[in-house]
Structure formats: structure tokens, C-alpha cells
Design an enzyme around this catalytic site. Structure first.
Site, mmCIF file in Angstrom:
data_model
loop_
_atom_site.group_PDB
_atom_site.id
_atom_site.type_symbol
_atom_site.label_atom_id
_atom_site.label_comp_id
_atom_site.label_asym_id
_atom_site.label_seq_id
_atom_site.Cartn_x
_atom_site.Cartn_y
_atom_site.Cartn_z
ATOM 1 N N SER A 79 -41.881 44.418 -21.273
ATOM 2 C CA SER A 79 -40.739 45.310 -21.516
ATOM 3 C C SER A 79 -41.100 46.761 -21.225
ATOM 4 O O SER A 79 -40.294 47.501 -20.654
ATOM 5 C CB SER A 79 -40.302 45.227 -22.982
ATOM 6 O OG SER A 79 -39.958 43.930 -23.317
ATOM 7 N N THR A 101 -45.861 42.986 -30.131
ATOM 8 C CA THR A 101 -45.841 41.613 -29.632
ATOM 9 C C THR A 101 -46.786 40.777 -30.479
ATOM 10 O O THR A 101 -47.907 41.208 -30.764
ATOM 11 C CB THR A 101 -46.260 41.467 -28.164
ATOM 12 O OG1 THR A 101 -46.494 40.075 -27.893
ATOM 13 C CG2 THR A 101 -47.533 42.216 -27.810
ATOM 14 N N ILE A 102 -46.330 39.597 -30.843
ATOM 15 C CA ILE A 102 -47.241 38.721 -31.582
ATOM 16 C C ILE A 102 -48.448 38.363 -30.718
ATOM 17 O O ILE A 102 -49.508 38.050 -31.236
ATOM 18 C CB ILE A 102 -46.547 37.432 -32.078
ATOM 19 C CG1 ILE A 102 -46.099 36.535 -30.922
ATOM 20 C CG2 ILE A 102 -45.391 37.756 -33.000
ATOM 21 C CD1 ILE A 102 -45.734 35.124 -31.359
ATOM 22 N N ASP A 103 -48.283 38.438 -29.383
ATOM 23 C CA ASP A 103 -49.368 38.018 -28.480
ATOM 24 C C ASP A 103 -50.554 38.993 -28.499
ATOM 25 O O ASP A 103 -51.660 38.631 -28.087
ATOM 26 C CB ASP A 103 -48.842 37.899 -27.039
ATOM 27 C CG ASP A 103 -47.640 36.971 -26.919
ATOM 28 O OD1 ASP A 103 -47.460 36.127 -27.816
ATOM 29 O OD2 ASP A 103 -46.880 37.101 -25.941
ATOM 30 N N GLY A 123 -48.649 32.768 -27.747
ATOM 31 C CA GLY A 123 -49.553 33.780 -27.199
ATOM 32 C C GLY A 123 -49.426 33.985 -25.705
ATOM 33 O O GLY A 123 -50.128 34.799 -25.131
ATOM 34 N N ARG A 124 -48.558 33.217 -25.061
ATOM 35 C CA ARG A 124 -48.429 33.241 -23.590
ATOM 36 C C ARG A 124 -49.797 33.068 -22.940
ATOM 37 O O ARG A 124 -50.497 32.137 -23.276
ATOM 38 C CB ARG A 124 -47.766 34.540 -23.109
ATOM 39 C CG ARG A 124 -46.280 34.551 -23.304
ATOM 40 C CD ARG A 124 -45.646 35.663 -22.471
ATOM 41 N NE ARG A 124 -44.372 36.064 -23.013
ATOM 42 C CZ ARG A 124 -43.224 35.441 -22.769
ATOM 43 N NH1 ARG A 124 -43.194 34.399 -21.961
ATOM 44 N NH2 ARG A 124 -42.110 35.858 -23.328
ATOM 45 N N ARG A 159 -52.831 14.099 -34.805
ATOM 46 C CA ARG A 159 -51.447 14.530 -35.020
ATOM 47 C C ARG A 159 -51.300 15.953 -34.483
ATOM 48 O O ARG A 159 -52.263 16.729 -34.506
ATOM 49 C CB ARG A 159 -51.088 14.523 -36.507
ATOM 50 C CG ARG A 159 -50.985 13.136 -37.102
ATOM 51 C CD ARG A 159 -49.752 12.385 -36.594
ATOM 52 N NE ARG A 159 -49.561 11.113 -37.265
ATOM 53 C CZ ARG A 159 -50.111 9.954 -36.901
ATOM 54 N NH1 ARG A 159 -50.932 9.913 -35.852
ATOM 55 N NH2 ARG A 159 -49.860 8.845 -37.571
HETATM 56 O O1 F6P Z 1 -44.224 36.943 -26.139
HETATM 57 C C1 F6P Z 1 -43.914 36.479 -27.405
HETATM 58 C C2 F6P Z 1 -43.652 34.992 -27.383
HETATM 59 O O2 F6P Z 1 -43.382 34.571 -28.704
HETATM 60 C C3 F6P Z 1 -44.742 34.151 -26.750
HETATM 61 O O3 F6P Z 1 -45.859 33.983 -27.593
HETATM 62 C C4 F6P Z 1 -43.977 32.905 -26.416
HETATM 63 O O4 F6P Z 1 -44.568 32.187 -25.351
HETATM 64 C C5 F6P Z 1 -42.630 33.423 -26.019
HETATM 65 O O5 F6P Z 1 -42.497 34.706 -26.599
HETATM 66 C C6 F6P Z 1 -41.486 32.556 -26.441
HETATM 67 O O6 F6P Z 1 -40.317 33.066 -25.872
HETATM 68 P P1 F6P Z 1 -38.861 32.567 -26.286
HETATM 69 O O7 F6P Z 1 -38.515 33.259 -27.575
HETATM 70 O O8 F6P Z 1 -38.008 33.002 -25.145
HETATM 71 O O9 F6P Z 1 -38.925 31.091 -26.457
#
Ligand code: F6P
Length: 363
Positions: free
Chosen positions: A120, A141-143, A186-187, A279
Site C-alpha cells: 500500500s 501489517t501482521i506480516d 505472513g505472505r 491434524r
Molecule cells: O498481508 C496481510 C495478510 O493477512 C497476509 O498475511 C495474508 O496472506 C493476506 O493478508 C490475506 O488477505 P485477504 O484478507 O485478502 O484474504
């Protein structure tokens, strides 16, 4: 000092815990210290691209004491629809960047604060450069893959969710003698998996940045069992590939692929080779929601105040960042160079290996 009376703020990209705390901090600082008018732009860049414009004036009385604690973003956000190639209903792509710039001027804004991740911030920086729109960025970002900042808003809360999940999975794993696989977000970066896995007592942590072998995973699980423990915890980042390098992505959302599937791939492979049930838990969007953790509230508050001060000083094209136990600011050009990966030689990977966790093959 910059001449600013009307400040815009927007959230862009995937939501996370702590966004509202950052909005709150910006509004407090801008109104109380500088007597500016603050406009919250709705749904990221869309609020300035759409007609009529979508925005809301943000006053201190909007924040009834709850804002600091709330997950999500009161402004709304989007992680789709690049304004330079916006997907239209007829399937074509349209450059809508001009509408964004026009919207900024229609609202009579003097500056914009953008709360976003690396993607972004790159797009918004490019948009703002089209017409020298004065912009300051706040990383979220959580990532946690934004360059130049040790932490982005949202990361700590997401990691806490991972740790909580492992705390809950361990007793049920032990009760059933199982191998529990936890797939986390985490992408392309493994920060969530690595930090969450260490703090949650994982035996195996797989991240996109470090190649692994199924032999290595199996060997670690067998070692744990030989030593007398009847269960094991495996954390895998969603961006990991199969052993032979294929992405296990299973879903598409518009023009974006969604990560997923690696947890089930691993479970299938391990169940062929380990004498224990496996699992899978796919943690998904619970990592993005909930009340922000203490550090995300602190970061959001410090970032919001500093970002407004940068605007007041006329220091644009910068992003606030957390370095060496405090807030600094860096040129956005040093941030928008892609995503920040886990350093395979870095101290966190070293910690994991030092604990005997299998983190993939040594490079
Ligand atoms: O970039 C933040 C994130 O939560 C990633 O960790 C994840 O792959 C993606 O966004 C999920 O995106 P969406 O909300 O479009 O499913």
C-alpha cells in the site's frame, strides 16, 4: 512549518489490530496540538476515487474511550484494486490515479497520512508523487515485512494469537499422541511463524526464506518421540512451498492468489512417514482481529503522534518507524523496495536453532 489546516488520513491494505489506535493518535495530536481539521478517508484510496467522495470528519468526541481497544479500522480499507490498473466490472483495467488526485483537491486537503503495509505504501507513494501530494506513512501489517522498521502495527497481536493457538493445541496433541500442524499467515515472509513458533514451543518451524526437507521434519519429530514426548508441534508459514518448490496456493480472490494449502500438504506427507496421527489447523484471519496487544497500542500511539509532527514540520515523503527502542522516520523511498524477509542468518533464526527447533536446512 507547513501550512496545514486540513489533514486526510486513510488505512490501506489488509486490516490488523492497532489501526484504530493509530487513527486515534493522529486525530488527538492534529486537533489538540495543531488545531487542524482531520478527515478520515473511507476504504483506502477508494474514498478519494469514488464520487461522491467518501469521508468523515474525525473529531475528538468520536472517540468515546473505546477506540484504542478496537480491532479492525473504523475507516474501512481495501487490499485490492490498484488505482493504476483498477479492475472494472467489464473485466478491463483502468488507470484511476487521476481520480484519486482530483479527490484529494476536491476535499481541500493539505496533506495525507497513509497507514499501510509495503504494498500500500508503494502504491500510495506513487499516487502522491503524481501531483506532489504531501504524504507521511505509518507502517502496519501482521506480516511485519515493511523495511526500515523493527515492528509494524499488528504484528505483535497476530503473534500472540499464534502463541495462544499453540498453547491450546499442545494439550490436545499430548492427549492424543498427535502431530499438530499450525498454518499461519505472513505472505512471503516468515516473521509470524518464526516468532510465534519460538514463543509457543514449536518443534518445527517452516518459513519461506529457508528451504526444508521432509526428511528433516520427519527426523525432528522422530527425535522428539525417541526422547519420550508423545506429540509434536509444527508451525508452517502460509508462503512456504512444497518440498519440490511448488506453491500450494489453492484459491484465487479477484486477480489475487490467496495463500493456503501448505499445512494439508505437510500433513499428507508426514502421515505417510510418521507413526502418529496428524491434524491441521489453519489459523487464518483470527490473526488479524481482536484487541490490539500492548506493543501494538504503544507503536500506534507513538507512530500517530510522530507522523502528525512530521506533517507539521513539512517533512513529507517519509515513514515513521521503530528502531532501537524508539520512533524515528525514514524516507519512503527506502521502504518501498519490496517486502522485508526473515534473515536466515539473523538472531531469531539463531535462537530457534539454539533451542533445537528444526527451521529448515542449514544454508
Ligand atoms: O498481508 C496481510 C495478510 O493477512 C497476509 O498475511 C495474508 O496472506 C493476506 O493478508 C490475506 O488477505 P485477504 O484478507 O485478502 O484474504
Amino acid at each position: 512549518m507547513a501550512l496545514v489546516h486540513r489533514l486526510g488520513i486513510l488505512t490501506s491494505g489488509g486490516d490488523c489490530a492497532g489501526l484504530n489506535a493509530a487513527i486515534r493518535a493522529v486525530v488527538h495530536r492534529a486537533i489538540q496540538s495543531y488545531q487542524w481539521t482531520v478527515f478520515g478517508i473511507k476504504d483506502g484510496s477508494l474514498g478519494l476515487m469514488n464520487r461522491p467522495l467518501q469521508y468523515q470528519e474525525l473529531n475528538l468526541d468520536l472517540f468515546n474511550g473505546n477506540m484504542l481497544r478496537m480491532g479492525g479500522t473504523v475507516l474501512g480499507t481495501t487490499n485490492k484494486g490498484d488505482p493504476f490498473a483498477y479492475p472494472m466490472p467489464d473485466g478491463t483495467k483502468k488507470d484511476r490515479s487521476g481520480e484519486f488526485i482530483e479527490g484529494f483537491h476536491m476535499l481541500g486537503l493539505h496533506a495525507l497520512i497513509v497507514i499501510g503495509g509495503d504494498g500500500s505504501l508503494r502504491i500510495l507513494d506513487k499516487l502522491c508523487q503524481l501531483d506532489n501530494v504531501p504524504m507521511v506513512g505509518i507502517p502496519k501489517t501482521i506480516d511485519n515485512d515493511v523495511h526500515q522498521t523493527e515492528f509494524a502495527i499488528g504484528f505483535t497481536t497476530a503473534v500472540n494469537v499464534v502463541v495462544d493457538a499453540l498453547d491450546r493445541l499442545q494439550p490436545t496433541a499430548a492427549s492424543h499422541h498427535r502431530v499438530m500442524i499450525l498454518e499461519v499467515m505472513g505472505r512471503d515472509a516468515g516473521h509470524i511463524a518464526l516468532s510465534g513458533g519460538i514463543a509457543g514451543g514449536a518443534d518445527v518451524i517452516l518459513i519461506p526464506e529457508i528451504p526444508y526437507s521432509l526428511d528433516g521434519v520427519v527426523a525432528k519429530i522422530n527425535e522428539v518421540r525417541r526422547e519420550g514426548r508423545n506429540h509434536a508441534l509444527v508451525v508452517v508459514a502460509e508462503g512456504c512451498k512444497t518440498e519440490d518448490g511448488l506453491p500450494p496456493t489453492i484459491a484465487w480472490s479477484g486477480d489475487q492468489s490467496r495463500y493456503g494449502g501448505i499445512g494439508h500438504y505437510l500433513a499428507d506427507k508426514l502421515s505417510e512417514r510418521v507413526d502418529a496421527e496428524t491434524r491441521v489447523t489453519v489459523l487464518g484471519h483470527v490473526q488479524r482481529g481482536g484487541q490490539p496487544a500492548m506493543r501494538d497500542r504503544l507503536l500506534a500511539s507513538a507512530f500517530g503522534v510522530h507522523a502528525v509532527d512530521l506533517v507539521a514540520q513539512g517533512r513529507f515523503g517519509r515513514m515513521v518507524a521503530w528502531q532501537d527502542r524508539g520512533v524515528v522516520d525514514v524516507p519512503i523511498s527506502e521502504v518501498v523496495i519490496g517486502s522485508r524477509s526473515v534473515d536466515p542468518q539473523g538472531p531469531i533464526v539463531h535462537t530457534a536453532r539454539g533451542l533445537g527447533i528444526y527451521v529448515g536446512e542449514l544454508g
